[in-house]
Design an enzyme around this catalytic site. Sequence first.
Site, short mmCIF file in Angstrom:
data_model
loop_
_atom_site.label_atom_id
_atom_site.label_comp_id
_atom_site.label_asym_id
_atom_site.label_seq_id
_atom_site.Cartn_x
_atom_site.Cartn_y
_atom_site.Cartn_z
N GLU A 1 0.86 -1.18 0.00
CA GLU A 1 0.00 0.00 0.00
C GLU A 1 0.89 1.23 0.00
OE1 GLU A 1 -2.65 0.47 3.31
OE2 GLU A 1 -3.30 -1.61 3.15
N ASP B 1 -5.42 8.26 11.40
CA ASP B 1 -4.07 7.80 11.70
C ASP B 1 -3.55 8.26 13.05
OD1 ASP B 1 -3.17 6.23 9.43
OD2 ASP B 1 -3.51 8.06 8.28
#
Lengths: 598, 256
Positions: free
Chosen positions: B45, B56
């Site tokens: 990714e 995140d």
Amino acid sequence: MTKVKICGLMEVQHVKAAGQADAIGFVFAPSKRRISVEKAAELAKHVPAGVDKIGVFVNAALEEIERTVREVPLTMVQLHGDEPDELVQAISVPVVQAFSIRTTADAEKLGRSVADFVLVDAPGTDYRGGSGHVFDWTLLAGAGIDTSRLIVAGGLNPDNVAAAIGQTQPFMVDVSSGVETEGVKDAVKIKHFIQKAKGDSMQETIEKVGFFGKYGGQFVPETLMKAVKELEDSYTEAKDDPEFQKEYHHYLKEYVGREQPLTYAKRLTEAWGGPKVYLKREDLNHTGAHKINNAIGQALLAMRMGKRKIVAETGAGQHGVATATVCALFDLDCVIFMGEEDIKRQQLNVFRMKLLGARVESVTKGSATLKDAVNEALRYWVTNVEDTHYLIGSALGPHPFPTMVRDFQSVIGEETKRQIVEHEGRLPDTILACVGGGSNAIGMFYPFLKDESVRLIGVEAAGEGTETEKHAATMTKGTEGVLHGAFMKLLQSDSGQVLEAHSVSAGLDYPGIGPEHAYLADIGRVEYKAITDAEALEAVISFSRLEGIIPALETAHAISQAEKTAKEMNKDEILVICVSGRGDKDMATYAEKLEGLA
Amino acid sequence: MNRLSVLKENGEKAFVAYIMAGDGGLDRLKEQVQYLQEAGVTAIEVGIPFSDPVADGPTIEAAGDRALKEGVTLEKVLNEMAGWTFEVKVPLLIMTYLNPVIKFGVERFAKQAKSAGVSAVIIPDLPYEHRQLAETYLKKEDMALVQLVTLTTTEKRLDAILQEAEGFVYAVTVTGITGARDEMSNDVRTFMRRVREKSPVPVYAGFGISKTHHVDLLRDDVDGFIVGSAIVQAFYEDKIEDIKPLIEAVTAPNPV
């Protein structure tokens, strides 16, 4: 409720104007409104998600229809020729079959169509696909039409659409020439048509899907979707519960101290020499600003949902103080995220929050202001979502927040409307409010949106000037994008990175704007102006000395613009300013910036 | 992405590595991809930095900030990837927040990502309800939009999401944000089993996977693992060799 389709669109601006419709139509058959597949694909990019894109064909081959469905892409197909049943059934998306109706016998043919929907139209003259002549509604009556698959077209316009819906109760109405001027689509007529077709239920439609035009939505990580959906359901239920409303208004009256006066500003009126100026006194609320209206409402809702932990963000600290206050009142756990930069410039509010028992978390990331505080509050919410409510402070965030915050703040506009009629016997000519995320402004404006004679002006922060890089003028300089759960207008770089905003006022220092404001700007209902730091500070001095009210820095932006606007107005006109908050919290800034004030 | 299903049929576990494009400079991306594919990962990714990465944790946010300081943009990453001449042996995915894609233009993004050799896209702030916004264009280019499911995803939603799942399904192991953790909650195994029973495509566990004992715990209940923060941090500290045991723990034939 009857859906609306705007057909024969050829220009981006008209596709945008039709953003509130349920479907839009592209014509691929011979017609003066015919467009190429490439053009339709280009226009389709401007159609909000959830709006059907319908392609109109006359006796086209299945391959051509399917290719167009893929390339645009279309979500439905509408057929106006003599297409056989096998073709209708072979098409991969739902199909609308159109019929020209002259007699009752024609009307009976509708019932035998194998298409998903049937469209009735006046007989075509120049081109197949509708002539624009008015249809005789009585032909449909008594023909036993299944209205759940009926689409009515032909000769509709903003003036007759409500009557047509009343008589036929169709699934959808379809308009093309009725929203044109001299053969070209007219954005004003399109909007007018949709409004007339949807009547007063327009707002319900918006809320149902969580979009204001193309703005809004629920752009949040999957972990939050359950909480966002639960909140949506709980709020929908609470909103219509008289007990909930009673409790909310009880606290507004007995705890916040509403209703607040609409004060006639005699000296300001004289000094400006223009319209009569009235001040909506949100500064008199407990805790000193409008923020508590929303904090009370959301805290009651959180408890109704069984959540006793609250997280919130704050910029100027007013929302943080309001949240800490209601958490003390209702004995709820309270965590407030605040940018390090804001903590420095709003120390009084930080201490107030702590004194009230809240935990204040300093955010040092990014620009260390409101945007970053929202990021941290969202992360905290993702991690503690099962037992925590995110008490968002402005008309921002994923649906239902923008709607809910607006509703809890609408008490401002509702009172104002009642009070100005008591004072003056009529509605005001102009209303101004400052806009960061936009909660006091939307609360003030919302009850006046349908009163077209009332000019509404939102005032954002131009910081050191909109021509510099240091401003928070999202409406003036922003472009479309997604931040904090909603599609809205944003200050962003060419590569889609959100920029740091700048304003002397911590409460306006945000690079986005509530989605409903973005929509109201697009449809031209609210104007947005920008005021610089220096202009706002000047307004603080004159307003304090003329009216004996020290305004918050945020409010001073609205006051400064009001002075400019007043210059264009007559003495027999009325202007209202939403005084969103008082200036105690800004004393350190005032002392520093206005040092040497004589 | 078909090879992911083949892997599952063979009973092998997938290791998906996440890297932040441009952390340390965009020219490092190539060597990182080459390193990882040689080390035996199943897919990579490529993360696009964003100013407001709310899904995140601190490790990936800091890496994103460093990449942004290097002037990295979505466009530059796609151009860089399109220019690669070495043999890319594993599927490449793009993981990006929605706003850079909207600003770039969704259709343009889909076309350029395809030319850059991307086979699937993950957009953590584009929920199932709004997937059309990107999916329509990605499908045209034959790319998958990988969906996330989490511990808070309701049963009804899970069914709907899995019904349309493509490539693999990204099953989030924590109620929270990305980042290395020591412990995994006990509900996770039950959750993974539930997802895997229903899923037509392989189920990969992600968020917080950083230790071999996480792999041991979930090994029998998932088809693969996605490792982000641990790899990002290892590249940053020039200690990427330390990740090898984790890759081996996943990809080695079942010791039992």
